[in-house]
Design a protein around this motif. Structure first.
Motif, PDB file in Angstrom:
ATOM      1  N   GLY A   1       0.803  -1.210   0.000  1.00  0.00           N
ATOM      2  CA  GLY A   1       0.000   0.000   0.000  1.00  0.00           C
ATOM      3  C   GLY A   1       0.838   1.263   0.000  1.00  0.00           C
ATOM      4  O   GLY A   1       0.502   2.251  -0.670  1.00  0.00           O
ATOM      5  N   ARG A   2       1.926   1.261   0.753  1.00  0.00           N
ATOM      6  CA  ARG A   2       2.827   2.428   0.762  1.00  0.00           C
ATOM      7  C   ARG A   2       3.410   2.660  -0.635  1.00  0.00           C
ATOM      8  O   ARG A   2       3.442   3.788  -1.129  1.00  0.00           O
ATOM      9  CB  ARG A   2       3.959   2.220   1.770  1.00  0.00           C
ATOM     10  N   TRP A   3       3.897   1.588  -1.241  1.00  0.00           N
ATOM     11  CA  TRP A   3       4.483   1.715  -2.567  1.00  0.00           C
ATOM     12  C   TRP A   3       3.426   2.070  -3.603  1.00  0.00           C
ATOM     13  O   TRP A   3       3.707   2.819  -4.559  1.00  0.00           O
ATOM     14  CB  TRP A   3       5.202   0.421  -2.947  1.00  0.00           C
ATOM     15  N   ASN A   4       2.217   1.548  -3.439  1.00  0.00           N
ATOM     16  CA  ASN A   4       1.176   1.848  -4.413  1.00  0.00           C
ATOM     17  C   ASN A   4       0.721   3.295  -4.328  1.00  0.00           C
ATOM     18  O   ASN A   4       0.372   3.904  -5.346  1.00  0.00           O
ATOM     19  CB  ASN A   4      -0.019   0.903  -4.227  1.00  0.00           C
ATOM     20  N   LEU A   5       0.721   3.854  -3.127  1.00  0.00           N
ATOM     21  CA  LEU A   5       0.417   5.280  -2.994  1.00  0.00           C
ATOM     22  C   LEU A   5       1.460   6.108  -3.745  1.00  0.00           C
ATOM     23  O   LEU A   5       1.118   7.051  -4.471  1.00  0.00           O
ATOM     24  CB  LEU A   5       0.369   5.681  -1.521  1.00  0.00           C
ATOM     25  N   LEU A   6       2.729   5.732  -3.604  1.00  0.00           N
ATOM     26  CA  LEU A   6       3.787   6.412  -4.358  1.00  0.00           C
ATOM     27  C   LEU A   6       3.602   6.184  -5.856  1.00  0.00           C
ATOM     28  O   LEU A   6       3.797   7.104  -6.669  1.00  0.00           O
ATOM     29  CB  LEU A   6       5.153   5.887  -3.909  1.00  0.00           C
ATOM     30  N   ASN A   7       3.216   4.973  -6.226  1.00  0.00           N
ATOM     31  CA  ASN A   7       2.914   4.652  -7.625  1.00  0.00           C
ATOM     32  C   ASN A   7       1.879   5.616  -8.187  1.00  0.00           C
ATOM     33  O   ASN A   7       2.060   6.184  -9.283  1.00  0.00           O
ATOM     34  CB  ASN A   7       2.414   3.205  -7.679  1.00  0.00           C
ATOM     35  N   TRP A   8       0.795   5.823  -7.466  1.00  0.00           N
ATOM     36  CA  TRP A   8      -0.244   6.751  -7.905  1.00  0.00           C
ATOM     37  C   TRP A   8       0.283   8.184  -7.983  1.00  0.00           C
ATOM     38  O   TRP A   8       0.071   8.872  -8.987  1.00  0.00           O
ATOM     39  CB  TRP A   8      -1.421   6.698  -6.924  1.00  0.00           C
ATOM     40  N   GLU A   9       0.932   8.627  -6.933  1.00  0.00           N
ATOM     41  CA  GLU A   9       1.347  10.032  -6.890  1.00  0.00           C
ATOM     42  C   GLU A   9       2.380  10.354  -7.965  1.00  0.00           C
ATOM     43  O   GLU A   9       2.370  11.444  -8.538  1.00  0.00           O
ATOM     44  CB  GLU A   9       1.891  10.362  -5.500  1.00  0.00           C
ATOM     45  N   GLU A  10       3.259   9.400  -8.261  1.00  0.00           N
ATOM     46  CA  GLU A  10       4.279   9.628  -9.282  1.00  0.00           C
ATOM     47  C   GLU A  10       3.742   9.398 -10.698  1.00  0.00           C
ATOM     48  O   GLU A  10       4.218  10.014 -11.653  1.00  0.00           O
ATOM     49  CB  GLU A  10       5.467   8.688  -9.036  1.00  0.00           C
ATOM     50  N   GLY A  11       2.772   8.514 -10.834  1.00  0.00           N
ATOM     51  CA  GLY A  11       2.373   8.099 -12.162  1.00  0.00           C
ATOM     52  C   GLY A  11       1.110   8.694 -12.724  1.00  0.00           C
ATOM     53  O   GLY A  11       0.906   8.712 -13.941  1.00  0.00           O
ATOM     54  N   MET A  12       0.235   9.248 -11.855  1.00  0.00           N
ATOM     55  CA  MET A  12      -1.130   9.500 -12.329  1.00  0.00           C
ATOM     56  C   MET A  12      -1.223  10.602 -13.379  1.00  0.00           C
ATOM     57  O   MET A  12      -2.091  10.544 -14.264  1.00  0.00           O
ATOM     58  CB  MET A  12      -2.054   9.807 -11.148  1.00  0.00           C
ATOM     59  N   GLU A  13      -0.341  11.595 -13.345  1.00  0.00           N
ATOM     60  CA  GLU A  13      -0.418  12.621 -14.387  1.00  0.00           C
ATOM     61  C   GLU A  13      -0.131  11.997 -15.752  1.00  0.00           C
ATOM     62  O   GLU A  13      -0.828  12.264 -16.735  1.00  0.00           O
ATOM     63  CB  GLU A  13       0.559  13.762 -14.110  1.00  0.00           C
ATOM     64  N   GLY A  14       0.875  11.144 -15.810  1.00  0.00           N
ATOM     65  CA  GLY A  14       1.182  10.466 -17.060  1.00  0.00           C
ATOM     66  C   GLY A  14       0.088   9.524 -17.501  1.00  0.00           C
ATOM     67  O   GLY A  14      -0.123   9.317 -18.699  1.00  0.00           O
ATOM     68  N   TRP A  15      -0.623   8.927 -16.533  1.00  0.00           N
ATOM     69  CA  TRP A  15      -1.704   8.002 -16.881  1.00  0.00           C
ATOM     70  C   TRP A  15      -2.833   8.695 -17.629  1.00  0.00           C
ATOM     71  O   TRP A  15      -3.442   8.100 -18.512  1.00  0.00           O
ATOM     72  CB  TRP A  15      -2.287   7.354 -15.626  1.00  0.00           C
TER      73      TRP A  15
END
Length: 287
Positions: A226-240
């Motif tokens: 969950g910690r890593w996935n939150l970072l995944n979202w925060e780092e990736g979502m603009e590009g998504w």
């Protein structure tokens, strides 16, 4: 990132894939790879391919991180990673090569050639999944395996804290609408097992995993994911979302940025216990 705040796209096939190709996206891909390794208990794949595969194909290789790792694991195997744009220079093993290629075009490899065809994270980028699986089937040797990992765009709650009109529920709805309008579904995670079976593969195995969004789980492993996935979202979502929202849904750049501010706030809301599924499917070509 471009001077206007956007991202660079794949040069050769602009619009074919929704994610950008720049340094921020490359860093994000390393986070996703780590999440997948955590999920699979330090394994790169689950298919029973044996201890001596000869040829492995990684479709949509991105930065080549999975292809590089699998080449390290099997130094006697020939590993090929393909993508729409070139993989940057790095310290790759001698037994991995990277090629610019569109996996939706006719494949140039010999029939019955590969021991494993690996696919990860191509949701929203393929118009004809049955044709892609047909190509994979044709180019695998008898007894070879296909393995695919995709994450669901359907955000869910474990305790009813996600209602239909919340920000992260609407996030899922926007993704599904984008896929419908482009003809490239974002729901392949839910459908790939059946489509792979229809392509002629046997011994189809589907594994389902939960990725919490944030460290809310009481389970130690899920809390770390969950910690890593939150970072995944925060780092990736603009590009998504930037390409799909502006090109397909007709949003302005500023509208997307305002929306992402809402999403960031929702991600940090500890009252919501949200997750999404990740599914892995592997299957064998008959002898």
């Amino acid at each position: 990132m471009r001077p206007d705040g956007g991202h660079y796209d794949h040069e050769d096939r602009d619009g074919e894939y929704w994610a950008p190709n720049d340094a921020q996206q490359n860093n994000h891909e390393a986070i996703v790879h780590h999440l997948c390794i955590l999920t699979l208990n330090d394994r790169l794949y689950l298919a029973p391919i044996g201890s001596n595969p000869k040829r492995i194909l990684d479709l949509g290789t991105g930065t080549g991180i999975w292809a590089t790792d699998i080449a390290d694991k099997f130094p006697d195997a020939q590993v090929i990673g393909t993508d729409l744009s070139p993989v940057g220079p790095g310290m790759q093993p001698d037994n991995v090569t990277f090629e610019i290629d569109d996996c939706c075009s006719e494949w140039v490899y010999p029939d019955h050639h590969f021991d494993l065809v690996h696919i990860r994270g191509l949701f929203g980028s393929i118009a004809d999944w049955p044709q892609l699986y047909k190509e994979a089937f044709r180019h695998l040797r008898p007894g070879g395996y296909i393995e695919q990992v995709e994450w669901s765009v359907h955000n869910r709650s474990s305790d009813g804290t996600l209602s239909h009109n919340t920000v992260l529920a609407r996030w899922s709805q926007h993704a599904i609408r984008t896929g419908t309008m482009t003809g490239k579904t974002f729901e392949i995670a839910e459908n790939m097992a059946g489509l792979i079976r229809e392509a002629g593969f046997v011994d189809v195995v589907e594994k389902r995993f939960k990725w919490p969004i944030g460290p809310w789980s009481s389970d130690i492993k899920l809390k770390e994911i969950g910690r890593w996935n939150l970072l995944n979202w925060e780092e990736g979502m603009e590009g998504w979302v930037m390409a799909g929202y502006t090109r397909v849904l007709g949003w302005s750049y500023q509208q997307v940025q305002d929306w992402l501010q809402e999403v960031r706030a929702a991600l940090r809301d500890r009252r919501q216990h949200l997750y999404h599924e990740v599914r892995l499917v592997y299957a064998r070509k008959p002898q």
